[in-house]
Motif scaffolding. Structure first.
Motif, PDB file in Angstrom:
ATOM      1  N   TRP A 227      47.109  42.849  39.001  1.00 45.87           N
ATOM      2  CA  TRP A 227      45.799  42.573  38.409  1.00 45.87           C
ATOM      3  C   TRP A 227      45.988  42.590  36.894  1.00 45.87           C
ATOM      4  N   HIS A 228      45.758  41.452  36.282  1.00 43.04           N
ATOM      5  CA  HIS A 228      45.921  41.358  34.833  1.00 43.04           C
ATOM      6  C   HIS A 228      44.609  40.901  34.209  1.00 43.04           C
ATOM      7  N   ASP A 229      44.048  41.748  33.386  1.00 37.67           N
ATOM      8  CA  ASP A 229      42.818  41.442  32.653  1.00 37.67           C
ATOM      9  C   ASP A 229      43.029  41.867  31.204  1.00 37.67           C
TER      10      ASP A 229
ATOM     11  N   THR B 273      47.443  38.383  41.608  1.00 33.62           N
ATOM     12  CA  THR B 273      48.626  37.844  42.271  1.00 33.62           C
ATOM     13  C   THR B 273      49.042  38.801  43.378  1.00 33.62           C
TER      14      THR B 273
ATOM     15  N   ASN C  99      45.626  46.317  33.149  1.00 29.53           N
ATOM     16  CA  ASN C  99      46.749  45.607  33.749  1.00 29.53           C
ATOM     17  C   ASN C  99      47.422  46.546  34.744  1.00 29.53           C
TER      18      ASN C  99
ATOM     19  N   ARG D 262      35.357  34.755  34.182  1.00 29.65           N
ATOM     20  CA  ARG D 262      36.482  35.509  34.744  1.00 29.65           C
ATOM     21  C   ARG D 262      37.604  35.584  33.717  1.00 29.65           C
ATOM     22  N   THR D 263      38.036  36.798  33.410  1.00 34.66           N
ATOM     23  CA  THR D 263      39.107  36.987  32.427  1.00 34.66           C
ATOM     24  C   THR D 263      40.392  37.486  33.063  1.00 34.66           C
ATOM     25  N   TYR D 264      40.406  37.698  34.354  1.00 36.51           N
ATOM     26  CA  TYR D 264      41.553  38.323  35.015  1.00 36.51           C
ATOM     27  C   TYR D 264      42.272  37.340  35.929  1.00 36.51           C
ATOM     28  N   THR D 265      43.514  37.704  36.277  1.00 37.74           N
ATOM     29  CA  THR D 265      44.264  36.977  37.299  1.00 37.74           C
ATOM     30  C   THR D 265      44.721  37.990  38.347  1.00 37.74           C
TER      31      THR D 265
END
Length: 88
Positions: free
Chosen positions: A21-23, A7, A28, A2-5
């Motif tokens: 969504w930040h990858d 929130t 982004n 998994r490379t994303y966060t």
């Protein structure tokens, strides 16, 4: 891996959520709107990693117009997103 966060920015009306969504390897989105629907196929929850079966209630990025978001195949179990929203 998994490379994303993900929130939660805000829970909106009509079963919508605004998510960040930040990858760094793909895209982004600062306030992407996710809508409730049913899973079109088996998948993994982007928030918890849990298995999703076809037909489970999930949230997906809302597609408007001719352009699909780069994370349009991502899904989050509705129960996991609601659980996360009550923690915040």
């Amino acid at each position: 891996m998994r490379t994303y966060t993900v929130t939660i920015v805000e829970e909106l009306s009509n079963s919508l959520f605004a998510l960040r969504w930040h990858d760094p390897t793909l895209c982004n989105y600062e306030e992407q709107i996710w809508a409730l629907c049913f899973a079109p196929a088996a998948a993994r929850c982007a928030l918890s990693g849990e298995r999703i079966r076809k037909g489970d209630p999930v949230y997906r990025p809302r597609i408007r117009g001719p352009f699909k978001p780069l994370n349009s195949d991502a899904v989050i179990l509705a129960s996991e997103l609601r659980k996360a929203s009550t923690r915040g």
